[in-house]
Design an enzyme around this catalytic site. Structure first.
Site, short mmCIF file in Angstrom:
data_model
loop_
_atom_site.label_atom_id
_atom_site.label_comp_id
_atom_site.label_asym_id
_atom_site.label_seq_id
_atom_site.Cartn_x
_atom_site.Cartn_y
_atom_site.Cartn_z
CD1 TRP A 156 -2.60 -1.80 0.60
CD2 TRP A 156 -1.56 -2.15 2.56
NE1 TRP A 156 -3.05 -2.99 1.13
CE2 TRP A 156 -2.44 -3.21 2.33
CE3 TRP A 156 -0.80 -2.15 3.74
CZ2 TRP A 156 -2.58 -4.28 3.22
CZ3 TRP A 156 -0.94 -3.19 4.62
CH2 TRP A 156 -1.81 -4.24 4.37
CD GLU A 363 0.71 9.87 6.27
OE1 GLU A 363 1.12 10.63 7.17
OE2 GLU A 363 0.80 10.14 5.05
N1 CAA Z 1 8.26 9.85 18.46
C1 CAA Z 1 9.43 9.31 18.84
N2 CAA Z 1 9.54 8.03 19.26
C2 CAA Z 1 8.42 7.30 19.36
C3 CAA Z 1 7.15 7.81 18.99
C4 CAA Z 1 7.10 9.15 18.53
N3 CAA Z 1 5.96 9.72 18.13
N4 CAA Z 1 6.23 6.85 19.17
C5 CAA Z 1 6.88 5.75 19.63
N5 CAA Z 1 8.20 6.03 19.72
C6 CAA Z 1 9.27 5.17 20.19
C7 CAA Z 1 9.10 4.80 21.66
O1 CAA Z 1 9.67 5.77 22.50
C8 CAA Z 1 9.82 3.47 21.71
O2 CAA Z 1 11.22 3.67 21.77
P1 CAA Z 1 12.09 3.33 23.11
O3 CAA Z 1 11.73 1.94 23.52
O4 CAA Z 1 13.48 3.47 22.64
O5 CAA Z 1 11.68 4.36 24.11
C9 CAA Z 1 9.56 2.87 20.37
O6 CAA Z 1 9.22 3.93 19.50
C10 CAA Z 1 8.45 1.85 20.38
O7 CAA Z 1 7.32 2.48 20.89
P2 CAA Z 1 6.09 1.66 21.49
O8 CAA Z 1 6.57 0.70 22.52
O9 CAA Z 1 5.07 2.66 21.87
O10 CAA Z 1 5.66 0.80 20.20
P3 CAA Z 1 4.34 -0.01 19.91
O11 CAA Z 1 4.72 -1.28 19.25
O12 CAA Z 1 3.46 -0.06 21.11
O13 CAA Z 1 3.65 0.88 18.73
C11 CAA Z 1 2.36 2.60 17.76
C12 CAA Z 1 3.35 2.20 18.87
C13 CAA Z 1 2.02 4.06 18.05
C14 CAA Z 1 1.10 1.79 17.83
C15 CAA Z 1 3.07 2.48 16.40
O14 CAA Z 1 3.31 1.13 16.08
C16 CAA Z 1 2.27 3.09 15.26
O15 CAA Z 1 2.26 4.30 15.09
N6 CAA Z 1 1.63 2.24 14.41
C17 CAA Z 1 0.95 2.70 13.23
C18 CAA Z 1 1.89 2.76 12.07
C19 CAA Z 1 1.33 3.56 10.93
O16 CAA Z 1 0.98 4.71 11.10
N7 CAA Z 1 1.29 2.95 9.74
C20 CAA Z 1 0.88 3.64 8.58
C21 CAA Z 1 1.83 3.39 7.49
S1 CAA Z 1 2.49 4.74 6.66
C22 CAA Z 1 1.41 5.20 5.46
O17 CAA Z 1 0.24 5.02 5.55
C23 CAA Z 1 2.12 5.89 4.35
C24 CAA Z 1 1.43 6.19 3.08
O18 CAA Z 1 1.87 5.75 2.05
C25 CAA Z 1 0.33 7.20 3.08
#
Ligand code: CAA
Length: 379
Positions: A156, A363
Site C-alpha cells: 500500500w 498514516e
Molecule cells: N516519536 C518518537 N519516538 C516514538 C514515537 C514518537 N511519536 N512513538 C513511539 N516512539 C518510540 C518509543 O519511545 C519506543 O522507543 P524506546 O523503547 O526506545 O523508548 C519505540 O518507538 C516503540 O514504541 P512503542 O513501545 O510505543 O511501540 P508499539 O509497538 O506499542 O507501537 C504505535 C506504537 C504508536 C502503535 C506504532 O506502532 C504506530 O504508530 N503504528 C501505526 C503505524 C502507521 O501509522 N502505519 C501507517 C503506514 S504509513 C502510510 O500510511 C504511508 C502512506 O503511504 C500514506
C-alpha cells in the site's frame, strides 16, 4: 490561541484554491474513473513550491511553516484528494524526515530534487503483515559492512510507481526489536527492486498505490538515515507530522463536500421551496459547519504546536482522529443532501465520500490514533 492567518498565509490559501479550481477540477472525475495519476498537475504543484513547502530554500524548498502547509492541503483536498495525498507524502513523510534527520550529502543528493518536485518520494513502512503493528517489520536489511542487503515486501505504498526515491524501513537486528530497525534511501532502478501491481482502490483512485518487492537489493551505508537502529524512531517522528497533513486532507474533503452541499441546497427545490429552507436540511448544514470548524481548530492547533516546537504527537493524533471522522460523516451527509444526484459521479460528493474513508486508515488508523492519545493522557 490566535488562529488568524497572516497576509502570506492568506496568499498561499488563495494560490492553492486557485490552483485547485483551474488545474485540478476539470479532469478530477476522469482521473478518478481511469485511476490516472495527475502527472502534469503534480509537476505544476512542484513548480509553485507546494511539494517542499516546509523545506529550507537552500535545499529548493519554500521555507514556509506547517500552518501554511495545512492551509494549502485543505484547499487542494477540497477538489482532489488524490493529488493532495501525493503532496502530503512528499512534504511530510519524505522531505521533512530527510531535512530533519538526513546527512548533508543525502540532502544535497535527494532533498533538492524532492522539494522542487523534480522527483517524487515514497515512504515505505507498511507490509503485508505489519500495518498498524509497525515494529513487526519482516523486511530485512542485513549489515554487510559498507552496505546493506535488503529483502522483503512493502504494501500500500503511496507514490509506489511514480516515485524515484523511496525511504524504506527494514529490520537489521531482530533481537534488538524496534531498536534494530533502520531507514534506508533506495533509488528506483536499483537491481533487485521491483514495483508490484497497482492497487485498484475504493477512493483516492488518481493516486498511485503499489506493493514493492526487494530481492537482494544492495544499498550503500551512506543511504541510511541517522544512526544504526534509528529507523523506527525516524518512522514514528515522521508519521507524527504526516498525521497533521492527513488531518488537513480530511478537513479539506469535509469542507469541499460541505461547500457543494450548501450550494446545492440553495438551488434545488422541493415542496415549493429551496431545500435549504427545510429544517431537515438546514440542521444538517449547521452540524456540518460546526464540526468542520472544530476539526479546523484542531488541525491548526497541531500545526502551530509543530511550528512552535511544542509536542505535537497528541495534538496531531487528535486532529487526525477527529478530522477524519468529520470527513466521513460530512461526506455521507453531503451525498444525502444531494439525494439521487449525490449518487451520480458528476456531482463530486460520491467521490469525496469514497476518498474520505482512507483518512481513517492510512498514516495510522483511527484506532492507532486512540492508542497514541490514550497513552499520552494516561502516562
Ligand atoms: N516519536 C518518537 N519516538 C516514538 C514515537 C514518537 N511519536 N512513538 C513511539 N516512539 C518510540 C518509543 O519511545 C519506543 O522507543 P524506546 O523503547 O526506545 O523508548 C519505540 O518507538 C516503540 O514504541 P512503542 O513501545 O510505543 O511501540 P508499539 O509497538 O506499542 O507501537 C504505535 C506504537 C504508536 C502503535 C506504532 O506502532 C504506530 O504508530 N503504528 C501505526 C503505524 C502507521 O501509522 N502505519 C501507517 C503506514 S504509513 C502510510 O500510511 C504511508 C502512506 O503511504 C500514506
Amino acid at each position: 490561541m490566535d488562529f488568524s492567518l497572516n497576509e502570506e498565509q492568506k496568499l498561499i490559501q488563495e494560490a492553492a484554491r486557485d490552483f485547485a479550481q483551474t488545474e485540478l477540477l476539470a479532469e478530477v472525475i476522469e482521473r478518478d474513473d481511469a485511476q490516472r495519476f495527475p502527472t502534469e498537475e503534480i509537476k505544476k504543484l512542484g513548480e509553485l513550491g507546494f511539494l517542499g513547502m516546509m523545506v529550507d530554500p537552500k535545499y529548493g524548498g519554500s521555507g514556509l511553516d506547517t500552518l501554511s502547509y495545512v492551509i494549502a492541503m485543505e484547499e487542494i483536498s477540497k477538489i482532489d484528494a488524490s493529488t493532495s495525498v501525493v503532496m502530503s507524502v512528499n512534504n511530510s513523510l519524505v522531505c521533512w524526515g530527510l531535512e530533519k534527520f538526513g546527512s548533508e550529502e543525502q540532502k544535497e543528493k535527494y532533498l533538492t530534487k524532492l522539494s522542487t518536485g523534480e522527483q517524487i518520494g515514497a515512504f515505505c513502512l507498511s507490509e503485508p503483515e505489519a500495518g498498524s503493528d509497525a515494529t513487526s517489520q519482516k523486511t530485512t536489511a542485513v549489515d554487510m559492512g559498507d552496505h546493506y542487503i535488503v529483502n522483503g515486501t512493502k504494501n500500500w505504498i503511496t507514490n509506489g510507481g511514480t516515485a524515484s526515491t523511496y525511504i524504506v524501513i527494514a529490520q537489521t537486528d531482530k533481537d534488538k526489536k524496534h531498536r534494530g530497525i533502520n531507514a534506508l534511501i533506495i533509488e528506483k532502478g536499483t537491481p533487485g527492486f521491483e514495483i508490484g501491481p497497482k492497487e485498484n482502490k475504493l477512493g483516492i483512485r488518481g493516486s498511485d498505490t503499489h506493493s514493492l518487492i526487494f530481492n537482494d537489493v544492495k544499498v550503500p551505508k551512506e543511504n541510511r538515515i541517522g544512526e544504526d537502529g534509528f529507523g523506527f524512531k525516524f518512522a514514528m517522528k515522521t508519521l507524527a507530522g504526516g498525521r497533521i497533513g492527513i488531518a488537513a486532507q480530511a478537513l479539506g474533503i469535509a469542507a469541499g463536500a460541505y461547500e457543494l452541499a450548501l450550494k446545492y441546497s440553495k438551488e434545488r427545490k422541493a415542496f415549493g421551496t429551496e431545500i435549504s429552507n427545510h429544517q431537515a436540511i438546514a440542521f444538517k448544514l449547521a452540524d456540518m459547519h460546526t464540526e468542520i470548524q472544530a476539526a479546523r481548530l484542531l488541525v491548526y492547533q497541531s500545526a502551530l504546536d509543530k511550528d512552535n516546537d511544542r509536542d505535537y504527537d497528541l495534538s496531531g493524533a487528535m486532529a487526525k482522529l477527529y478530522a477524519s471522522k468529520v470527513a466521513m460523516e460530512t461526506t455521507v451527509e453531503a451525498v444525502q443532501i444531494h439525494g439521487g444526484n449525490g449518487f451520480v459521479k458528476d456531482y463530486h460528493v460520491e467521490r469525496l465520500m469514497r476518498d474520505a474513508k482512507i483518512t481513517q486508515i492510512y498514516e495510522g488508523t483511527s484506532e492507532i490514533q486512540k492508542i497514541v492519545i490514550s497513552r499520552s493522557i494516561l502516562k
